[in-house]
Write a protein that holds these residues in place. Structure first.
Motif, PDB file in Angstrom:
ATOM      1  N   SER A 273       0.908  -1.031  -0.052  1.00  0.00           N
ATOM      2  CA  SER A 273       0.129  -0.123  -0.035  1.00  0.00           C
ATOM      3  C   SER A 273       0.917   1.127   0.105  1.00  0.00           C
ATOM      4  O   SER A 273       1.775   1.388   0.784  1.00  0.00           O
ATOM      5  N   VAL A 284      -4.799   5.184  -0.195  1.00  0.00           N
ATOM      6  CA  VAL A 284      -3.760   4.341  -0.362  1.00  0.00           C
ATOM      7  C   VAL A 284      -4.230   2.993  -1.224  1.00  0.00           C
ATOM      8  O   VAL A 284      -4.540   1.971  -1.043  1.00  0.00           O
ATOM      9  N   THR A 325       2.560  -1.003   4.233  1.00  0.00           N
ATOM     10  CA  THR A 325       2.282   0.415   3.823  1.00  0.00           C
ATOM     11  C   THR A 325       3.708   1.090   3.959  1.00  0.00           C
ATOM     12  O   THR A 325       4.538   1.212   4.878  1.00  0.00           O
ATOM     13  N   SER A 327       4.515   5.353   3.583  1.00  0.00           N
ATOM     14  CA  SER A 327       4.012   6.568   3.731  1.00  0.00           C
ATOM     15  C   SER A 327       5.225   7.463   3.528  1.00  0.00           C
ATOM     16  O   SER A 327       6.064   7.425   4.468  1.00  0.00           O
ATOM     17  N   ILE A 341      -0.649   2.810  11.514  1.00  0.00           N
ATOM     18  CA  ILE A 341      -0.825   1.652  10.625  1.00  0.00           C
ATOM     19  C   ILE A 341      -2.112   1.692   9.754  1.00  0.00           C
ATOM     20  O   ILE A 341      -3.086   2.460  10.253  1.00  0.00           O
ATOM     21  N   ASN A 342      -2.282   1.071   8.707  1.00  0.00           N
ATOM     22  CA  ASN A 342      -3.457   0.928   8.145  1.00  0.00           C
ATOM     23  C   ASN A 342      -4.164  -0.310   8.152  1.00  0.00           C
ATOM     24  O   ASN A 342      -3.640  -1.335   7.613  1.00  0.00           O
ATOM     25  N   GLN A 345      -3.566  -4.098   8.600  1.00  0.00           N
ATOM     26  CA  GLN A 345      -2.042  -4.207   8.483  1.00  0.00           C
ATOM     27  C   GLN A 345      -1.570  -4.134   9.838  1.00  0.00           C
ATOM     28  O   GLN A 345      -1.960  -3.513  10.778  1.00  0.00           O
ATOM     29  N   VAL A 348       3.820   0.017   9.141  1.00  0.00           N
ATOM     30  CA  VAL A 348       3.842   0.860   8.067  1.00  0.00           C
ATOM     31  C   VAL A 348       5.440   1.687   8.231  1.00  0.00           C
ATOM     32  O   VAL A 348       5.733   1.608   9.374  1.00  0.00           O
TER      33      VAL A 348
END
Length: 408
Positions: A273, A284, A325, A327, A341-342, A345, A348
């Protein structure tokens, strides 16, 4: 004869949306398959196309209304716009009331249809929307376009004055402080709920490290022209971090796993992501099987998603899933952060800006291009040792890119 326009199927498990913006107003000519409205779902914006050519008829619902799949939202009428009609005056919504007499509202005769976020940015920065070239789909103005125009305006040198200019009259005071209430978009509401849920559910922790970017910068500088000539896409830093992350996730499987109920699910693939800034908020999209992709394939995928995010054309399927992910707050100048965190998941990776800093190499103080990196993780699943090791693996791969080739 009228043709009904209804809310289309929005995707699996999505039953309703919000009218984000009417792109056509009653009386305006409409072509077949031309967008007449944008819908905001929990994840993406979707355009509603006209099923036939004709004239925009009645708008059954207003901007901001929630509508279910299959609901009637507008009609398309036979015929052509009346000759000499001035639809422009109807097209633009009434401007938001200015906070004081010194704030100029968006002109009612402006032919540009502005979304609420764009209209607000125009008012805040005092930019004439007619002077902005839109970069969105069909030339529509985005919030980023307004911010870029505002930056250019503030950077422009003041004209040399040959004679003293007459003092401008003092603006009339409004007698108070202004406030504006703007309804949260469906996307922003969903982002708020998911991030708050992540804080309440996961045991969040962040570990940090710093990376010497010298080797990656030198590699990119050496091969960027050949890379772009061969693959038709620029060589960026994201592909290096994507490949380095794959090495770390392979070594530390827990960082690429998820808690589902009372079970831990481990993935033998990496669906990455990539957090991308869009006009309506952070989105995302997911690059599937990034662990089996080449540098060029990764760069093309990320560039394509960035373009679609800016245009608001990402689909639901492109947003679903993801096992890890990345970012990149560095593109906005961020020095350090604790990314969240997403869900569902478990980790990140946060990237930040590159800046020259003094570091010690072989007992000497030297200047190196350094970047802070951060790994936020769910401590319920990932131990501190595993998180630190994963981040260290990423650091070592970036500082010695040969590791990416020999899987070390």
């Amino acid at each position: 004869m009228s043709v009904e326009v209804k809310v289309p199927t929005l995707g699996e498990s999505v039953s309703e949306a919000t009218i984000g913006q009417w792109l056509k107003q009653p009386g305006e000519a409409v072509k077949a398959d031309e967008p007449i409205a944008s819908l905001e779902t929990d994840k993406v914006a979707i355009e509603v196309m006209s099923p036939v050519a004709g004239v925009m008829g009645a708008q059954i619902v207003k901007e901001g209304d929630n509508v279910a799949v299959g609901a009637l939202i507008a009609t398309i009428e036979d015929g052509t716009p009346a000759a000499g009609a001035e639809p422009v005056a109807e097209r633009t919504e009434a401007p938001v009331a200015p906070a004081s007499a010194s704030e100029a509202p968006v002109a009612a005769e402006d032919p540009v249809t502005l979304s609420p976020a764009v209209r607000r940015a125009v008012l805040e920065h005092g930019i004439d929307p007619a002077s902005i070239k839109g970069s969105g789909k069909d030339g529509r103005i985005t919030k980023e376009d307004v911010l870029a125009a505002a930056a250019a305006k503030s950077a422009a040198p003041a004209p040399a004055a040959s004679a003293p200019a007459a003092p401008a009259p003092a603006p009339a005071s409004s007698g108070g402080r202004a406030e504006e209430r703007v309804k949260m978009t469906r996307l922003r509401q969903t982002i708020a709920k998911r991030l708050k849920s992540a804080q309440e559910t996961a045991a969040l922790l962040t570990t940090f490290n710093d990376v010497d970017m010298s080797a990656v910068i030198a590699t990119r500088e050496k091969y960027k022209d050949l890379f772009e000539k061969k693959h038709g896409v620029k060589l960026g830093f994201m592909s290096f971090f994507a490949k380095a992350s794959c090495l770390a996730l392979k070594d530390i499987p827990a960082v690429n796993a998820q808690i589902q109920g009372d079970e831990i699910v481990y993935f033998d693939y990496v669906d990455l992501s990539v957090a991308v800034s869009a006009p309506n908020g952070l989105v995302v999209p997911v690059v599937r099987d990034v662990d089996s992709m080449s540098f060029a394939e990764i760069e093309k995928a990320i560039a394509g998603y960035g373009k679609k995010a800016k245009e608001g054309t990402l689909t639901m399927d492109e947003m679903k899933g993801g096992t890890f992910t990345i970012s990149n707050g560095g593109v906005f100048g961020g020095l350090m952060s604790t990314p969240i965190i997403n869900p569902p998941q478990s980790a990140v990776l946060g990237l930040h800006r590159i800046e020259d800093r003094p570091v010690v190499r072989n007992g000497e103080i030297v200047i190196r291009p350094m970047m802070y990196i951060a790994l936020s993780y769910d401590h319920r699943l990932i131990d501190g040792r595993e998180a630190v090791t994963a981040l260290k693996t990423i650091k070592e791969a970036i500082e010695d890119p040969a590791r990416l080739l020999i899987d070390l």
